[in-house]
Design a protein around this motif. Structure first.
Motif, mmCIF file in Angstrom:
data_model
loop_
_atom_site.group_PDB
_atom_site.id
_atom_site.type_symbol
_atom_site.label_atom_id
_atom_site.label_comp_id
_atom_site.label_asym_id
_atom_site.label_seq_id
_atom_site.Cartn_x
_atom_site.Cartn_y
_atom_site.Cartn_z
ATOM 1 N N UNK B 266 0.995 -1.159 0.100
ATOM 2 C CA UNK B 266 -0.019 -0.057 0.106
ATOM 3 C C UNK B 266 1.096 1.243 0.072
ATOM 4 N N UNK B 267 0.715 1.983 -0.937
ATOM 5 C CA UNK B 267 1.761 3.332 -1.174
ATOM 6 C C UNK B 267 1.017 4.697 -0.776
ATOM 7 N N UNK B 268 1.698 5.311 0.260
ATOM 8 C CA UNK B 268 1.087 6.481 0.569
ATOM 9 C C UNK B 268 1.758 7.447 -0.050
ATOM 10 N N UNK B 270 3.022 10.017 1.049
ATOM 11 C CA UNK B 270 4.517 10.498 1.586
ATOM 12 C C UNK B 270 5.681 9.485 1.348
ATOM 13 N N UNK B 274 3.266 0.293 3.373
ATOM 14 C CA UNK B 274 2.822 -0.729 3.948
ATOM 15 C C UNK B 274 2.543 -2.030 3.461
#
Lengths: 589, 589
Positions: B266-268, B270, B274
């Motif tokens: 899961x790419x945020x 900022x 995760x």
């Protein structure tokens, strides 16, 4: 019941604190010529003001600023409201070099006339209201300095935020400062570390706490209690996945409304988009839809301790209070309009039972209803009337005194009215814990139905209900509330058995075995340490009972018990085991 | 102990089935001139062969093919091995129009000489071994036709796969066919639906089952039992997040080795990445590292029923058996080399206790050790010797008979040797359930240490241990094993109380109350239905006890009990409650 519009006490405090913020800015501009002031609102239990200064403030600077505030206050200048033309206000602040106020006036405000407040030399752009004069500020204190970005945007300049607190009387202030003095010792992050309850490890990612064995024991006790109690009260517990296709949240509207606080979707090669769920409602609705429901199936109470994921900014994460993944005691009740009142009463009673047992006593009820003059609501007038009446009557029905209810006219969400339990924690910080909310939106979006007695298809009423809150939030609350000295039933270790000498270890083991049989969590401290050391350690671990055993105890089949608060007694082992088992079974505090 | 190299029985069955596959291809090529045969291996409980045919086979075609197989077998042709030069073999298959064999020989095989097997007119490219002659095939049956891509690649041509089964004797075959006949009724997906245990809803995504109230009850019973038993055996239960930073899995090596079966990260915004965890080990190692450990802390047994995420292809997902998210009964034991033997024994004993209680009886132990001639191992010779010896001796120590152990030389993973419990389910499908594995890799990668008695820092031994398996997999097993008629302690509803007439509902409620007090799950069937209907419904729901109550029972304080298997008795209410409570407490089957 009181309406939020006349909840004087909170408003009066806000006015006081807001005025103290102005006083703070007045003092700072006097002490540091050229200081620019940005914004300074009241906050829970206090106020702050953000400054742009050439020098970096430290804790040591607070006393002189506070002294200057007191000096100004002693001169008792009035808080004078001056309605001013916008252009004139801009001119005023430009002359003062107050760029932030100029920016606010130029970018954010379109009114032709704006209110300014003057306090002596100090002038601020402010809606008010304020105290009449600074002499009314008799009890305030500056607390700390922190960094803060202008407009809370990290791309902007970093300002210096000075926090303070203000109260009507010096007694109130003293009491609060005393509380703050305990804050450090009660702080759940500190106690969580010291008592080895949970762990924050950067390697998992911030906001994703690891529950260590002692903390896990507390959770287990809480969770089993919740589940068993809900089952006994006719809830159906389910376990649903923590993910769903993003489309489901598009259909429910969550993605559109809340995507900023949702995790980014997980994108698979084949185009599948899975989303870590921000709430449990859609999954519980799928449970509802797993078969054709009839009126005979209602009320259906679908419950779960469900894991939810929210994207909180990393700067806002804190211990167990603000996390990115948490387990919510959640239920969704599907019922007929006729059943609504009874279901709300049931949910409130369960909430109150949980709170009473845990020792949560400082809370009030917030009833949020719609603003009848507005039309932005889903659901018919009739549905709203039924739901609001059901909520109001439920509060009356369970005997809630009027002064414990605040009615928020127009505070309801667009999809339905609700009751929140507004809880204040050990540090007097207020948060929403339990909630009972009627929802007219989701049943419509997912097309929920039941077969009514007359054979027609009808739409059930849906109630979101949190009776306990999140496990994380409530554990943080309990840690601080009890300063780590949990009631026996929640204590990770309930008894430490301390043999006086090595020769008494054998009897200590027998005591351990007997207590284990009574399902108590017990540990024998057979370390090669002096007894005093062991007593101190058990005390620091907040163990509720220490059973000291020596030759006399072994011979008589007894234990010498020290309870918290230093109560001492010599008891028969069996009696001690039974007494503790009962204390645990009754979840006494 | 037997080595995998001489596990004759399985091998003999494979030879038999492989030979039956040739017989199948021989029959098909006789019946359908121009038929091309691709590959035809033995599989669990049977065999298949893939064909490229002009016509589409249906179930109706199976009998004629089977008849032709029998006709060929009755002529008893030999299975003749012919070592053939590769070019010659290619020529042979080209002349026969067997393009798939030609492709295999041209693309996959580099040997100069290849083995062909001839059975009458039929010739195949095959390593063997085979039976001596087709007359040995006395018990086989064709089962079904399915589609399959050449080389399992959907870009290739779709072939027709014919499945069959073969056994040494007609009795074996009959027994297996009987089992298959029950398969449909035992199928956990079907029973899961009928008994409302779980739900597969496309809206959450495939491989993400929703546990309905009845299934959740089973899980709750299983999970509480597991946790309580592990706590009593000295495990420390923790609750760790289901996510970690991707970097953690880079450090442990999981990302490199297993990223194909992991969820996409899961790419945020900022930059944070995760990852939903594929296993619990890294989190448990963080628990280990949460403080400096000393030899006095060891063994440390960190346990959790931990949610794991694996990316299984959507075509491979099946009910609760193959899912994308599952809860694993997992533990990681950190110990000294001296403690290893005892810890393995403890883990095996716990596994056996769980399996015995659940009625899992059909399993054997697979001991995977390293191939000493190879050098691709992490850890020293000494460590491997210790670990392998500890595993072998533990099996001896708990009295496992030699014929229940299969030793796989060279079957160990690079990071350590292990014991697997190979369980066969109700349909005789084999799967790995419980496991005890020594790991030399991870403690090194994350730098685990403890302070030894001499004050030096040492590396602990790490044991991965699954004593129960995954909740999902084991529940599927139990559903099929018991055909949904669970032991009383696991039954979602344990007693249905059936009042004979409406006037007996009141006594039925008293019975319900009494049984509830004994913590039994009970339901009164007070529907306006005939009694016979209620009995049938309770029977179909697999409820273990039906208590019929009428005037006579009410008067005498009794219940007329029908147990599964039709045992009937009239019992005092109290006695009945106590008897059932004991049955549940002892988790009787």
């Amino acid at each position: 019941m009181r309406s939020i519009a006349d909840h004087e006490s909170r408003d009066a405090l806000d006015v006081l604190r807001h005025s103290a913020a102005h006083l703070l800015a007045a003092a700072v501009t006097q002490l540091y010529p050229g200081a620019k002031y940005a914004i300074g609102p009241p906050v829970e239990n206090g106020f702050y003001y953000d400054f742009d200064l050439d020098r970096t403030l430290t804790e040591a600077d607070l006393q002189p600023i506070e002294d200057r505030m007191r000096q100004i206050a002693s001169e008792d200048p009035a808080y004078e409201r001056v309605e001013t033309r916008r252009e004139e206000a801009i001119e005023t602040f430009r002359n003062l070099g107050q760029d932030y106020k100029v920016e606010l006036l130029e970018k954010d405000i379109t009114d032709d006339v704006v209110p300014l407040y003057r306090t002596g030399d100090f002038v601020d752009l402010c809606r008010g209201p304020h105290v009449h004069s600074a002499g009314e500020l008799k009890a305030f204190k500056l607390l700390r300095v922190a960094g803060a970005y202008w407009r809370a945007n990290e791309k902007n300049r970093q300002l210096q935020r000075v926090y303070g607190t203000a109260w009507p009387t010096p007694q109130d202030l003293d009491e609060y400062l005393q509380l703050l003095g305990q804050a450090e010792q009660r702080d759940h992050k500190r106690l969580g570390r010291e008592l080895k309850l949970f762990l924050l490890d950067e390697r998992t990612g911030t906001g994703l706490p690891i529950w260590l064995p002692a903390g896990t024991t507390i959770r287990r006790e809480l969770e089993r209690w919740i589940v068993d109690e809900e089952l006994a009260r006719g809830y159906s517990h389910v376990i649903t996945p923590h993910l769903a296709k993003l489309d489901l949240y598009r259909q429910t509207g969550h993605w559109e409304l809340y995507h900023d606080s949702m995790f980014p979707p997980i994108e698979f090669e084949d185009g599948l988009e899975l989303e870590l769920r921000p709430m449990n409602c859609p999954h519980h609705m799928l449970v509802y839809q797993s078969e054709l429901r009839s009126y005979r199936d209602l009320p259906l109470r679908v419950a779960e301790i469900g894991r939810n994921y929210r994207y909180e900014k990393s700067g806002e994460l804190m211990g167990l209070v603000r996390v990115r993944a948490f387990d919510l005691n959640d239920a969704h009740i599907f019922c007929t309009p006729q059943q609504l009142h009874g279901e709300i009463v049931g949910a409130l009673e369960l909430s109150r039972y949980f709170m009473r047992t845990l020792g949560v006593e400082d809370y009030y009820y917030r009833l949020s209803v719609r603003d009848r003059s507005s039309g932005k609501w889903i659901g018919s007038d009739d549905e709203w009337d039924t739901a609001e009446r059901a909520l109001r009557e439920a509060l009356v029905g369970i005997g809630v005194p009027d002064d414990q209810v605040v009615v928020g006219e127009g505070e309801a969400a667009f999809y339905g009215p609700k009751i929140d339990f507004q809880v204040r924690d050990a540090m007097r910080r207020e948060f929403t814990n339990n909630t009972v909310q009627v929802d007219f939106n989701l049943p419509q979006r997912l097309g929920l139905e039941y077969v009514a007695e007359d054979g027609t298809r009808k739409r059930p009423v849906m109630v979101h209900r949190g009776a306990f809150g999140s496990i994380e939030r409530m554990t943080a609350y309990l840690i601080e509330q009890y300063s780590g000295a949990f009631p026996t039933w929640l204590s990770p270790v309930q008894v430490v058995v301390v043999p006086i000498k090595t020769e008494h270890v054998e009897y200590a083991r027998r005591v351990e075995e007997r207590l284990r049989k009574a399902r108590l969590r017990v540990r024998v401290d057979d370390r090669q340490e002096r007894m005093q050391r062991k007593l101190v350690d058990a005390h620091e671990e907040r163990v509720p009972y220490i059973a000291v055993v020596g030759g006399r105890e072994a011979e008589a089949g007894q234990v010498s018990v020290t309870a918290r608060g230093d109560a001492r007694s010599v008891e028969d082992l069996d009696g001690f085991a039974e007494r503790l088992a009962l204390e645990v079974a009754e979840r006494r505090r």
